[in-house]
Design an enzyme around this catalytic site. Structure first.
Site, PDB file in Angstrom:
ATOM      1  N   ALA A  30      37.744  18.915  -7.533  1.00  9.75           N
ATOM      2  CA  ALA A  30      38.700  18.749  -7.051  1.00  9.75           C
ATOM      3  C   ALA A  30      37.736  19.307  -5.667  1.00  9.75           C
ATOM      4  O   ALA A  30      37.450  19.931  -5.960  1.00  9.75           O
ATOM      5  CB  ALA A  30      39.299  19.947  -8.091  1.00  9.75           C
ATOM      6  N   PRO A  31      39.468  18.801  -5.040  1.00 18.00           N
ATOM      7  CA  PRO A  31      40.973  17.683  -5.693  1.00 18.00           C
ATOM      8  C   PRO A  31      40.509  16.877  -5.789  1.00 18.00           C
ATOM      9  O   PRO A  31      40.909  15.620  -5.842  1.00 18.00           O
ATOM     10  CB  PRO A  31      41.307  18.263  -4.108  1.00 18.00           C
ATOM     11  CG  PRO A  31      40.620  18.852  -2.894  1.00 18.00           C
ATOM     12  CD  PRO A  31      39.792  19.379  -3.201  1.00 18.00           C
ATOM     13  N   LYS A  71      36.725  13.528  -2.041  1.00 15.48           N
ATOM     14  CA  LYS A  71      35.415  13.116  -1.133  1.00 15.48           C
ATOM     15  C   LYS A  71      35.217  12.106  -2.791  1.00 15.48           C
ATOM     16  O   LYS A  71      34.294  11.091  -3.033  1.00 15.48           O
ATOM     17  CB  LYS A  71      34.263  13.976  -1.399  1.00 15.48           C
ATOM     18  CG  LYS A  71      34.398  15.050  -0.405  1.00 15.48           C
ATOM     19  CD  LYS A  71      33.345  15.595  -0.287  1.00 15.48           C
ATOM     20  CE  LYS A  71      33.887  17.823   1.053  1.00 15.48           C
ATOM     21  NZ  LYS A  71      34.391  17.560   0.429  1.00 15.48           N
ATOM     22  N   ASP A 114      29.326  19.533  -4.097  1.00 11.98           N
ATOM     23  CA  ASP A 114      29.879  20.535  -2.676  1.00 11.98           C
ATOM     24  C   ASP A 114      30.606  22.015  -3.386  1.00 11.98           C
ATOM     25  O   ASP A 114      31.499  21.541  -3.771  1.00 11.98           O
ATOM     26  CB  ASP A 114      31.186  19.735  -2.123  1.00 11.98           C
ATOM     27  CG  ASP A 114      32.162  20.156  -1.015  1.00 11.98           C
ATOM     28  OD1 ASP A 114      31.232  20.556  -0.268  1.00 11.98           O
ATOM     29  OD2 ASP A 114      33.330  19.846  -1.422  1.00 11.98           O
ATOM     30  N   CYS A 157      32.191  24.314   3.473  1.00 10.14           N
ATOM     31  CA  CYS A 157      33.071  24.780   4.247  1.00 10.14           C
ATOM     32  C   CYS A 157      32.851  25.582   4.682  1.00 10.14           C
ATOM     33  O   CYS A 157      33.909  26.060   4.820  1.00 10.14           O
ATOM     34  CB  CYS A 157      34.430  23.701   3.975  1.00 10.14           C
ATOM     35  SG  CYS A 157      35.227  24.146   2.820  1.00 10.14           S
TER      36      CYS A 157
END
Length: 503
Positions: free
Chosen positions: A248-249, A252, A317, A379
Site C-alpha cells: 500500500a498505497p 509501486k 518498501d 523514503c
C-alpha cells in the site's frame, strides 16, 4: 402586463439566488465534515507516528467527494492549527460535547476567523458563530502576547521548507502509451520525458492535475521521480512472479504491473486494513489484472509455501520514518514537525524500532528460494534505516548467494561511506534538497543469474574498486580515504537539512 412580467422575473431571480446560496451552504457544510475526518486521521497518525497515509493521499481517496475544498480546508487548518488551538483555549468556550468533535471545531474555527465569508449551517457552526466575538477577542490578545501585528506574522514564526519542485507523472502503459500522453498533456502544459526513468514525464512546479481526466481514469499516476525509480530498479520481466512485500498505497505495485506489461503475477501483501482498501482502489484504477492482493503480515509468510515457490523478485518498501518526503507529504504542516529536543529520545526510539523491523523484513525477503532480485527502498534520509540496514544484512545476503548491484549507474548521489570497502557506491540516494525527495534504494541480485552480468556487481567485502563506476565515483573513494566523506556525496544544503531533521 409588462410590469407583471418584470415582477415575476425578479421573483424568479431572487428564488434562483436563494437556491445558489443554499447549494453553497450545503457544499461548505459537507466539505467541513469531510475535512474533519481527514484531519482526524492525519492528527491521530501524527500523534502515533504511524500515518495511514499522507495528507494528499487521504484527501484524494475515492471516498472524498469535494476534494479541492477539502484539501484547502485541511491544509489551511493545519497551517493555522497552533493559532486555532491557542484561540480556543484562550476563549474557553468549549464544553465536553464539542471537545469530542475537536477536529470539526478546528475546521470551523479556522473558517470563521480566516476563511471565506459563507453562511454557516449546522449545530457546530451555529455554536461557534454565537461565540465569534469571544474568538476574535482571544485572537487579538494572542497577537498582543506574541508581539506581532498580523496573523501572517504568527505563521511566519514557524519555518517552512521549500516545497517548489517539478511535478512528475508516470504514464500507466497498461492504459496509455507515452506518445498519446505527451500529446494530450501537451495541450495544457509544458512537459518533457525524464532522461532516466521510462514512461516518466516532468511538468512545471505546482501543476494541479488531480482532477485531470487522465489521472481520474488511471492512465496517468501522480508519482514522484524517486518513487518511480524503485520499481524500475527491480525491473521485473514480463511473465515473472513478483512479491510486493509492503504494497500500500499501491503506486509501486501498479508500476510493477506496467513494467511486466500485465503479464505474470504480482502478489501484493499489506497488513493494515485501511491501507488494503487504498491498495485495492489503486490496483483497480490502474487496470492491472495480474495483481493478487494478499492481506497479512509479510513477516508471517512462509517462504516454503507453494504459493511463493515461483517468486523471482521482491520489492521491499517497508514502513519508514518518511523523513525524505516531509515536503511532498506536507508534513511541515503537522504538529510533530520541527519538534524540539524534548522529543529527541522518542524519535531515536522510533527509528531504532523501525530499523529493527526493516532488518527482519530484508532478512525474510532473502529467504525465498526462487528469488533472483530484491529491491530494498525507503523514503528516509536516516542512515540507521538505510546503509545500516544493508550493512547488517550483507553477511546473510552473501551466505544466501546474493550480491549488491548498482541501480541507475549514471545517478551521481550514492550511499554514505559506512562500509569497509566500496559497497556504498552500489547504493542509491536521492537528495531531499536538490531532488526535493530523499529516497534510498539497494538492489540485491542472486549470484549466477544473467542480471549479474549486465550490472557487473561486486560484493566482496575486501574489494577496493568497482569496475563499472565512472572516474567521479573513483574520486569519491579517494576522497573517502582522505577523510572527505559527506561533502563528496551530498551538497552543503543537504547537510544543513540533515542536521535539522535529526535534531
Amino acid at each position: 402586463m409588462v410590469h407583471t412580467t418584470a415582477k415575476t422575473s425578479s421573483a424568479a431571480a431572487g428564488k434562483s439566488k436563494k437556491s445558489r446560496l443554499s447549494n453553497a451552504e450545503r457544499s461548505a457544510y459537507f466539505a467541513r465534515r469531510e475535512a474533519a475526518k481527514v484531519l482526524r486521521s492525519v492528527l491521530q497518525g501524527d500523534a502515533r507516528r504511524r500515518a495511514v497515509g499522507s495528507i494528499k493521499s487521504l484527501v484524494y481517496s475515492p471516498s472524498v467527494k469535494n476534494k479541492k475544498a477539502t484539501f484547502a480546508l485541511v491544509c489551511q487548518t493545519l497551517k493555522h492549527l497552533s493559532i486555532v488551538k491557542d484561540v480556543l483555549e484562550t476563549a474557553n468556550i468549549l464544553n465536553s460535547r464539542w471537545k469530542r468533535q475537536e477536529e470539526l471545531i478546528y475546521i470551523i474555527t479556522y473558517d470563521i476567523l480566516f476563511g471565506q465569508e459563507i453562511s454557516f449551517i449546522g449545530d457546530a457552526e451555529k455554536f461557534l458563530l454565537r461565540h465569534k466575538d469571544a474568538l476574535q477577542s482571544a485572537l487579538a490578545r494572542i497577537l498582543v502576547r506574541k508581539k506581532v501585528k498580523r496573523v501572517e506574522d504568527l505563521i511566519d514564526l514557524y519555518q517552512k521548507p521549500d516545497t517548489s519542485k517539478p511535478r512528475y507523472v508516470r504514464v500507466n502503459t497498461l492504459k496509455l502509451d507515452i506518445d498519446s500522453a505527451l500529446n494530450e498533456l501537451g495541450k495544457q502544459y509544458m512537459l518533457q520525458k525524464d532522461d532516466m526513468v521510462p514512461d516518466l514525464l516532468r511538468l512545471p512546479p505546482k501543476c494541479d492535475l488531480h482532477n485531470h481526466p487522465l489521472v481520474m481514469n488511471g492512465s496517468v499516476f501522480l508519482q514522484g521521480k524517486a518513487s518511480s525509480m524503485v520499481a524500475a530498479a527491480l525491473d521485473p520481466e514480463p511473465g515473472w512472479e513478483v512479491l510486493d512485500a509492503c504494497a500500500a498505497p499501491g503506486n509501486k505495485t501498479a508500476h510493477l504491473a506496467a513494467l511486466m506489461k500485465g503479464k505474470g503475477k504480482i502478489i501484493a501483501c499489506e497488513l493494515n486494513k485501511d491501507r488494503i482498501k487504498r491498495l485495492e482502489d489503486t490496483v483497480r484504477l490502474s487496470g492491472a489484472s495480474n495483481v493478487q492482493v494478499l492481506p497479512g503480515d509479510f513477516l508471517s509468510l512462509d517462504p516454503k509455501d507453494p504459493l511463493f515457490s515461483k517468486v523471482r523478485a521482491i520489492l521491499l518498501d517497508p514502513s519508514c520514518s518518511g523523513s525524505g518526503t516531509v515536503a511532498e507529504r506536507l508534513d511541515h504542516l503537522l504538529p510533530s514537525y520541527g519538534a524540539g529536543p524534548a522529543s529527541h529520545t522518542t524519535e531515536t526510539q522510533r527509528l531504532n524500532k523501525l530499523a529493527t523491523f526493516q532488518k527482519k523484513a530484508l532478512a525474510h525477503a532473502l529467504s525465498f528460494p526462487a528469488v533472483e532480485r530484491i529491491v530494498y527502498s525507503t523514503c528516509s534520509i536516516h542512515q540507521i534505516e538505510n546503509e545500516d540496514v544493508v550493512k547488517a544484512i550483507l553477511p546473510l545476503a552473501a551466505s544466501n548467494g546474493f550480491l549488491l548491484a548498482t541501480p541507475f549507474p549514471k545517478w551521481q548521489t550514492r550511499g554514505l561511506p559506512v562500509f569497509e570497502g566500496s559497497e556504498h557506491l552500489h547504493l542509491l540516494r536521492t537528495d531531499p534538497v536538490e531532488d526535493k525527495e530523499g529516497f534510498f534504494i539497494a538492489l540485491f541480485i542472486k549470484r549466477g543469474t544473467p542480471f549479474e552480468t549486465t550490472t557487473r556487481a561486486i560484493i566482496n567485502p575486501r574489494a577496493s574498486t568497482i569496475e563499472e563506476h565512472t572516474q567521479s565515483n573513483r574520486l569519491r573513494s579517494k576522497n573517502k580515504r582522505n577523510g572527505a566523506l559527506l561533502p563528496t556525496l551530498f551538497s552543503g544544503a543537504f547537510r544543513i537539512y540533515l542536521n535539522q531533521i535529526q535534531r
